[in-house]
Design an enzyme around this catalytic site. Structure first.
Site, PDB file in Angstrom:
ATOM      1  N   GLU A 157       2.037   3.444  -8.315  1.00  0.00           N
ATOM      2  CA  GLU A 157       0.736   4.237  -7.970  1.00  0.00           C
ATOM      3  C   GLU A 157       1.028   4.688  -6.215  1.00  0.00           C
ATOM      4  OE1 GLU A 157      -2.862   4.975  -9.961  1.00  0.00           O
ATOM      5  OE2 GLU A 157      -3.591   6.331  -7.583  1.00  0.00           O
ATOM      6  N   LYS A 185      -1.812   0.761  -7.250  1.00  0.00           N
ATOM      7  CA  LYS A 185      -2.114   1.362  -6.247  1.00  0.00           C
ATOM      8  C   LYS A 185      -1.397   0.258  -5.847  1.00  0.00           C
ATOM      9  CE  LYS A 185      -5.913   4.020  -5.598  1.00  0.00           C
ATOM     10  NZ  LYS A 185      -6.503   5.356  -4.633  1.00  0.00           N
ATOM     11  N   GLU A 204       0.898   6.261  12.539  1.00  0.00           N
ATOM     12  CA  GLU A 204       0.580   5.210  12.022  1.00  0.00           C
ATOM     13  C   GLU A 204       0.423   5.010  13.546  1.00  0.00           C
ATOM     14  OE1 GLU A 204       3.365   1.423  11.443  1.00  0.00           O
ATOM     15  OE2 GLU A 204       1.754   0.491  10.567  1.00  0.00           O
ATOM     16  N   ASP A 214      -6.282   1.849  -0.550  1.00  0.00           N
ATOM     17  CA  ASP A 214      -6.672   2.837  -0.774  1.00  0.00           C
ATOM     18  C   ASP A 214      -5.439   3.316   0.182  1.00  0.00           C
ATOM     19  OD1 ASP A 214      -6.961   5.152  -2.219  1.00  0.00           O
ATOM     20  OD2 ASP A 214      -9.282   5.621  -1.627  1.00  0.00           O
ATOM     21  N   ASN A 228     -11.056  11.397 -12.321  1.00  0.00           N
ATOM     22  CA  ASN A 228     -12.638  11.864 -12.118  1.00  0.00           C
ATOM     23  C   ASN A 228     -12.497  12.766 -12.615  1.00  0.00           C
ATOM     24  OD1 ASN A 228     -12.814   9.408 -10.143  1.00  0.00           O
ATOM     25  ND2 ASN A 228     -12.361  10.341  -8.559  1.00  0.00           N
ATOM     26  N   ARG A 238      -8.396  16.394  -2.951  1.00  0.00           N
ATOM     27  CA  ARG A 238      -8.441  15.361  -1.708  1.00  0.00           C
ATOM     28  C   ARG A 238      -6.671  16.296  -2.124  1.00  0.00           C
ATOM     29  NH1 ARG A 238     -12.471  12.699  -0.138  1.00  0.00           N
ATOM     30  NH2 ARG A 238     -12.899  11.477  -1.022  1.00  0.00           N
ATOM     31  N   GLU A 271     -15.404   3.518  -9.438  1.00  0.00           N
ATOM     32  CA  GLU A 271     -16.080   4.249  -8.533  1.00  0.00           C
ATOM     33  C   GLU A 271     -16.799   4.914  -8.900  1.00  0.00           C
ATOM     34  OE1 GLU A 271     -12.966   6.560  -6.283  1.00  0.00           O
ATOM     35  OE2 GLU A 271     -12.983   4.705  -4.218  1.00  0.00           O
ATOM     36  N   LYS A 312      -9.550   6.077 -15.691  1.00  0.00           N
ATOM     37  CA  LYS A 312      -9.905   5.710 -14.891  1.00  0.00           C
ATOM     38  C   LYS A 312     -11.496   4.562 -15.470  1.00  0.00           C
ATOM     39  CE  LYS A 312     -12.142   6.734  -9.587  1.00  0.00           C
ATOM     40  NZ  LYS A 312     -12.027   7.376  -9.013  1.00  0.00           N
ATOM     41  N   GLU A 341      -4.115  11.946   1.752  1.00  0.00           N
ATOM     42  CA  GLU A 341      -5.029  11.791   1.249  1.00  0.00           C
ATOM     43  C   GLU A 341      -5.350  11.314   3.317  1.00  0.00           C
ATOM     44  OE1 GLU A 341      -7.043   9.533  -1.067  1.00  0.00           O
ATOM     45  OE2 GLU A 341      -9.333   9.837   0.285  1.00  0.00           O
ATOM     46  N   ARG A 357     -12.818  -6.512  -1.087  1.00  0.00           N
ATOM     47  CA  ARG A 357     -12.310  -5.841  -1.909  1.00  0.00           C
ATOM     48  C   ARG A 357     -11.002  -5.331  -1.948  1.00  0.00           C
ATOM     49  NH1 ARG A 357     -12.948   1.332  -0.920  1.00  0.00           N
ATOM     50  NH2 ARG A 357     -11.323   1.503  -2.451  1.00  0.00           N
TER      51      ARG A 357
HETATM   52  C1  GCV Z   1     -10.283  10.403  -7.731  1.00  0.00           C
HETATM   53  C2  GCV Z   1      -9.686   6.961  -2.824  1.00  0.00           C
HETATM   54  C3  GCV Z   1     -10.174   8.960  -3.353  1.00  0.00           C
HETATM   55  C4  GCV Z   1     -11.069   9.317  -4.398  1.00  0.00           C
HETATM   56  C5  GCV Z   1      -9.769   8.837  -5.784  1.00  0.00           C
HETATM   57  C6  GCV Z   1      -9.500   7.788  -5.381  1.00  0.00           C
HETATM   58  C7  GCV Z   1      -9.246   7.102  -6.895  1.00  0.00           C
HETATM   59  O1  GCV Z   1     -10.939   6.645  -3.102  1.00  0.00           O
HETATM   60  O2  GCV Z   1     -10.500   9.155  -2.237  1.00  0.00           O
HETATM   61  O3  GCV Z   1     -10.787  10.641  -4.136  1.00  0.00           O
HETATM   62  O4  GCV Z   1     -10.706   9.705  -6.870  1.00  0.00           O
HETATM   63  O5  GCV Z   1      -9.092   7.089  -4.327  1.00  0.00           O
HETATM   64  O6  GCV Z   1      -7.866   6.344  -7.164  1.00  0.00           O
HETATM   65  O7  GCV Z   1      -9.220   7.060  -7.879  1.00  0.00           O
END
Ligand code: GCV
Length: 687
Positions: A392, A365, A522, A370, A207, A166, A291, A287, A398, A341
């Protein structure tokens, strides 16, 4: 790659009338008391000297002094020159790490920066430089500021191959080909973020894959030490993202069960070794079970057990574990309308309240999904009463135009921070009027392990953020966590002046573009809180059903009669996660705010909003308005030709053109889709 100086723009002149130079920079510090902070103090002096040289062309003499009588320089401001005093003082008002006071002592013709800590002296020095460029008289050199948020953190999603997840501003300046890069850009970056008060930075992606898993091993030790040394000079704490499965991936074990003795011993050995070599390291961001990332769930353990295992190991080093709450089922069946979710963070973490070690902070978050252009505030703020929390944000755009579109996010962050959670104390009594800001700055629960993080928007592009105007988000995030009482307009004004100078025309235009940019985005992308109508994978551009029949839990549930996700009592029950009166406010259609209507409820297209307009007509109108606004923003920028550096002007224009075209595409895609789906024509006959 070369870099530009963003808001530390050396071309912006001093705006203080009659000020022609600085004679001496006087440092009054008890060096014994300063101890290991000595390096930050040196940086404060160095930065002040650099600013003086840039602003006035001549250097100032630097003097260390021990007593106030030595600083009666007898200067006479009539020659247009002053002294600057940097002083470490023992005043309770300035005790908080990073607090400073700037004042002008007219009797001694001296600008004074006083602070209780080295970081305070550094932040005060940067602010003094900024004030020199923003105010018109010496008497306006006056500011006292105590950082509100203890942790003011940036999260890099930089991968070790140099790519950035991102990332929209080039490649990583921390990593390339599985190596750490240390060059003059490293210090320039740390300097830039410290200048707005950022005190913590995670350098690698959450990640964590391949080489990054080995960042904690001896292979990267000497580079990490060098990096930590640069961070230390500017008072920025270094953090790494950690791979929960490292015991398997690099330790040769067949489990990463947090309660397994071997796993714990493995971590202890590796982390003891790491902290003894790199004592400046402050901690880790993780994390887990998210995912596809491994985590405690694999072993039937909960997240408190996972986080505490690591936290207990690093506690003797003053280390912090930041544990992300972005845990949800990403293999959902879209036909299942009960699994939601949006509920996941609360459902997973609320039951663990009070079970985390003192050096664990949950990073939540801002919204339950997201980083969509508009989401409600995560109900987990207001749910947890006995757990350290951080918010966060994402300044990497993104879902908000990927730094091709302008989207100044500070007004959004202000709204989120100002949200009243109606949390109750441990005895169940309401804590009157508390906000998300109170929780994450530690006011609600009187704690220091809390703060604000943003997924950052930088890369190795010359201007750091790809779109020049996206730098306002980086600047603004730093300022906001330092002083959340600042308005978005205050922040905008500072950034524009420091970046472009005091040309009124430029100010008015850039201010207009920034302040309308979030509502505009928006309007042409996803009004009424609907979200997710983007192309899968890259998340750019319109695709109404892009995520509709997927397993990611991201739906808008549009059919021939209506749209939106029913999250009330008769739906997924998500709304019940809020404290009263928020829960009732969202539950009832009559009181649910229009901007979140489709996030909270499924309604017919003919449902009338508070304005009296039907949902379908609002969708048509807002997309048309948003696209028109995007064109207007571009046209107003064109009026600045010749008033802004040519390369910056062209770079921004190129992106505003892309934005205007993309806004048209959003408008046409979404309006055609809904015209067809609903069968209801546009009252204005445009579609
Ligand atoms: C780093 C979203 C983003 C992912 C990101 C994830 C997260 O899904 O698309 O790229 O991964 O958030 O916050 O862990």
């Amino acid at each position: 790659m070369s870099y530009e100086s963003a808001w530390l723009n050396a071309d912006i002149p001093c705006s203080v009338a009659g000020l022609k130079g600085v004679e001496s920079i006087l440092l009054k510090v008890d060096h014994a008391a300063a101890g290991k902070e000595e390096r930050i103090i040196e940086t404060a002096v160095h930065e002040t000297a650099r600013a003086v040289k840039e602003l006035f062309g001549t250097a100032a003499e630097e003097k260390r002094i021990t007593a106030t009588d030595e600083i009666t320089s007898g200067r006479n401001a009539s020659d247009g020159r002053i002294d600057i005093l940097l002083e470490l003082v023992g005043e309770p008002a300035l005790d908080t790490d990073g607090a400073y006071r700037i004042s002008y002592n007219s009797a001694a013709s001296r600008a004074e920066v006083k602070a209780g800590t080295a970081r305070g002296l550094l932040y005060g020095s940067f602010r003094l430089t900024f004030l020199f460029k923003m105010v018109s008289s010496l008497n306006e050199l006056s500011e006292e500021s105590v950082p509100a948020s203890p942790l003011r953190m940036l999260n890099h999603w930089d991968n070790m191959d140099g790519s950035i997840e991102r990332g929209y501003s080039g490649k990583s300046f921390f990593f390339r080909d599985d190596s750490i890069i240390i060059d003059d850009r490293t210090e320039a970056y740390v300097r830039m973020i410290a200048s707005v008060g950022i005190n913590s930075c995670v350098i690698n992606n959450v990640n964590v894959r391949t080489a990054a898993t080995r960042l904690i091993t001896a292979d990267y030790r000497s580079d990490l030490k060098k990096l930590a040394g640069i961070f230390e000079k500017y008072g920025v704490d270094l953090y790494l993202s950690l791979n929960f499965a490292a015991p398997i991936e690099i330790g040769g074990l067949n489990t990463c069960d947090p309660l397994d003795g071997q796993v714990r011993s493995w971590w202890k050995e590796v982390l003891d070794d790491l902290f003894s070599d790199v004592p400046q390291l402050k901690g880790f961001l993780i994390k887990a079970d998210s995912e596809g990332r491994p985590g405690p769930f694999t072993y039937g353990r909960d997240h408190a057990q996972g986080a505490n295992m690591l936290a207990d190991i690093i506690a003797p080093y003053g280390g912090i574990i930041i544990w992300r709450c972005f845990v949800y089922n990403c293999k959902q069946d879209w036909r299942d309308t009960k699994t939601d979710r949006a509920r996941a963070q609360y459902d997973n973490f609320k039951p663990l309240d009070g079970k985390f070690s003192d050096n664990v902070i949950l990073q939540i978050k801002n919204g339950p999904m997201d980083f969509q252009p508009r989401e409600p505030v995560s109900p987990l703020f207001g749910g947890l009463k006995d757990t350290h929390q951080m918010i966060e944000f994402q300044i990497a755009q993104e879902y908000t135009g990927q730094q091709k579109h302008v989207c100044f996010l500070i007004p959004e962050f202000k709204e989120i921070l100002g949200f009243k959670t109606y949390i109750r104390d441990k005895e169940g009594r309401p804590i009157k009027d508390d906000t998300v800001c109170d929780i994450v700055t530690g006011r609600t629960f009187k704690n220091k392990n809390c703060g604000m993080a943003a997924v950052t928007n930088t890369g190795d592009d010359a201007n750091w953020t790809g779109h020049d105007l996206a730098a306002a988000n980086l600047y603004g995030f730093g300022r906001l966590c330092f002083n959340p009482a600042l308005t978005a307009e205050d922040i905008e004004k500072e950034w524009i002046t420091l970046t472009f100078g005091d040309d009124k025309e430029v100010f008015l235009t850039v201010s207009y573009i920034l302040s309308t940019s979030w509502p505009t985005y928006e309007k042409y992308s996803s009004p009424l809180g609907v979200g997710w109508m983007v192309n899968p994978g890259n998340h750019y551009g319109p695709n109404v059903d892009g995520y509709e029949f997927s397993e990611w839990g991201t739906y808008h549930r549009s059919d021939s009669r209506g749209m939106g996700v029913e999250r009330g009592k008769d739906g997924t029950g998500y709304i019940g996660q809020y404290n009263e009166p928020n829960s009732s406010l969202y539950e009832k259609l009559e009181t649910c705010p229009d901007e979140l209507l489709l996030f909270m409820h499924h309604v017919p297209y003919t449902y009338r909003l508070h304005s009296g307009k039907t949902v379908i007509q609002y969708i048509y109108d807002s997309h048309y308005e948003g696209a028109e606004e995007a064109h207007r923003m571009r046209d107003s920028w064109i009026g600045l030709k010749g008033r802004i550096k040519e390369n910056v002007y062209e770079r921004v224009l190129e992106r505003l053109n892309i934005q205007a075209d993309s806004a048209d595409e959003w408008r046409d895609t979404i309006c055609s889709y809904y015209r067809e789906k609903s069968g209801i024509p546009d009252e204005k006959g445009r579609i």
